[in-house]
Scaffold this active site. Structure first.
Site, PDB file in Angstrom:
ATOM      1  N   VAL A 229     -17.156 -59.868 -44.563  1.00  0.00           N
ATOM      2  CA  VAL A 229     -18.026 -58.745 -44.965  1.00  0.00           C
ATOM      3  C   VAL A 229     -19.566 -58.984 -44.937  1.00  0.00           C
ATOM      4  CG1 VAL A 229     -18.512 -57.630 -47.208  1.00  0.00           C
ATOM      5  CG2 VAL A 229     -16.397 -57.850 -46.852  1.00  0.00           C
ATOM      6  N   GLU A 230     -19.876 -60.197 -45.071  1.00  0.00           N
ATOM      7  CA  GLU A 230     -21.427 -60.440 -45.215  1.00  0.00           C
ATOM      8  C   GLU A 230     -22.212 -60.387 -43.467  1.00  0.00           C
ATOM      9  OE1 GLU A 230     -23.720 -61.266 -47.196  1.00  0.00           O
ATOM     10  OE2 GLU A 230     -22.433 -61.800 -49.269  1.00  0.00           O
TER      11      GLU A 230
END
Length: 328
Positions: A229-230
């Site tokens: 996600v990051e």
């Protein structure tokens, strides 16, 4: 008499044995830049343990070749394991296998002992490790057709070249008994909870997630989900607010976690695992620990739950969804 490459290899061994990682001195903030109101340096020091075991992998020799080719053109830098700065010969081999979840030792002479021996270049297969010299001072990855990929020497770069002399050792790692076991001399058994978490086959930097998870008692799949996600597993990612690397650590956060280079995947994952371990211990809730990674622990305490920030409100379910997709 030991040649210059042999001397350099010996220096590298001594550097590895004597290396010191500076202790963290700064107070960390959240990964995405909002200040966390909780000072947690002392709590982070409670996280201990190491894991030098190799993870099981379904990778093939062709996968090793493909992984190594990603580093073509990377400059040779003696002693460096960070592709952003450069790689030496054994770092290239370690990195290519590591990207597939196989943890190899750092030095060329150690890599010349892993896996099982192959009798002669005629029997070598793509992905086998070629070692040169006695003592061993250079390693490369065999491609087939008398070609190999290597980080040759100072002033050069990672490239494909002919096998210019007879290897003193040829080792096959994948598809052997040793590939599913442990390399090195100080293996530490994984906690049962982490054994149940699976191997993250096919996930970039899988071995680093497994190692950091075992070290800090965090699910490797959670670490992989956060990284997905990051940064989308991009170790060079930089956010609009300045968060850096695979785990998107702000510079002040990185310093507080003892991370010297947030663009180095190994350091970034270690720092992210350390931060998540602290959050899980503090909040005893997975969603709140994830929220604290994004917004900071102070914000979670202030609002008594997931902060009402649009970014954080969207971030928590994204990580949970990525975790579920990994089987977590």
């Amino acid at each position: 008499m030991m040649g210059i490459d042999g001397i350099m290899a010996r220096i590298s061994e001594l550097q590895n044995q004597l290396g010191i990682v500076p202790a963290a001195t700064a107070t960390a903030t959240s990964a995405t830049g909002k200040t966390g109101g909780t000072a947690f340096a002392a709590a982070l020091a409670d996280a201990t343990g190491t894991d030098t075991g190799t993870t099981r992998t379904g990778a093939t020799g062709d996968d090793v070749v493909a992984a190594a080719k990603k580093y073509l053109g990377t400059k040779y830098v003696f002693g460096s394991t960070d592709p952003a700065n450069g790689l030496d010969c054994s770092a290239l081999v370690q990195r290519a296998y590591g990207d597939l979840g196989v943890d190899l030792p750092r030095n060329s002479w150690q890599q010349a002992k892993v896996g099982t021996p192959v009798d002669g270049l005629a029997n070598a297969k793509a992905g086998d490790i070629l070692a040169f010299g006695s003592p061993v001072h250079h390693v490369a990855i065999y491609l087939g057709d008398n070609k190999m990929i290597a980080a040759p020497k100072p002033g050069d770069h990672v490239k494909i070249e002919s096998v210019y002399e007879k290897p003193t050792h040829i080792r096959r790692v994948l598809g052997t008994e040793a590939a599913a076991g442990t390399f090195g001399t100080a293996a530490v058994a994984r906690p049962a909870a982490l054994q149940q978490s699976g191997d993250l086959a096919g996930v970039p930097y899988a071995n680093l997630f497994m190692q950091a998870g075992a070290k800090y008692g965090v699910s490797p799949k959670l670490l992989a989900a956060v990284a997905k996600v990051e940064s989308g597993y991009n170790p060079k990612a930089v956010s609009p607010v300045g968060a850096q690397g695979l785990m998107q650590l702000m510079p002040s956060t990185a310093r507080g976690l003892g991370v010297q280079n947030a663009f180095d995947p190994a350091q970034a994952i270690d720092g992210g695992a350390k931060l998540l371990a602290h959050n899980l211990k503090e909040f005893k809730s997975l969603p709140l620990a994830i929220a604290a990674y994004n917004a900071g622990g102070g914000a979670v305490h202030k609002y008594g739950g997931i902060p009402p920030y649009a970014e954080t409100q969207a971030y928590v379910p994204k990580v949970q969804k990525a975790l579920a997709a990994l089987g977590g």
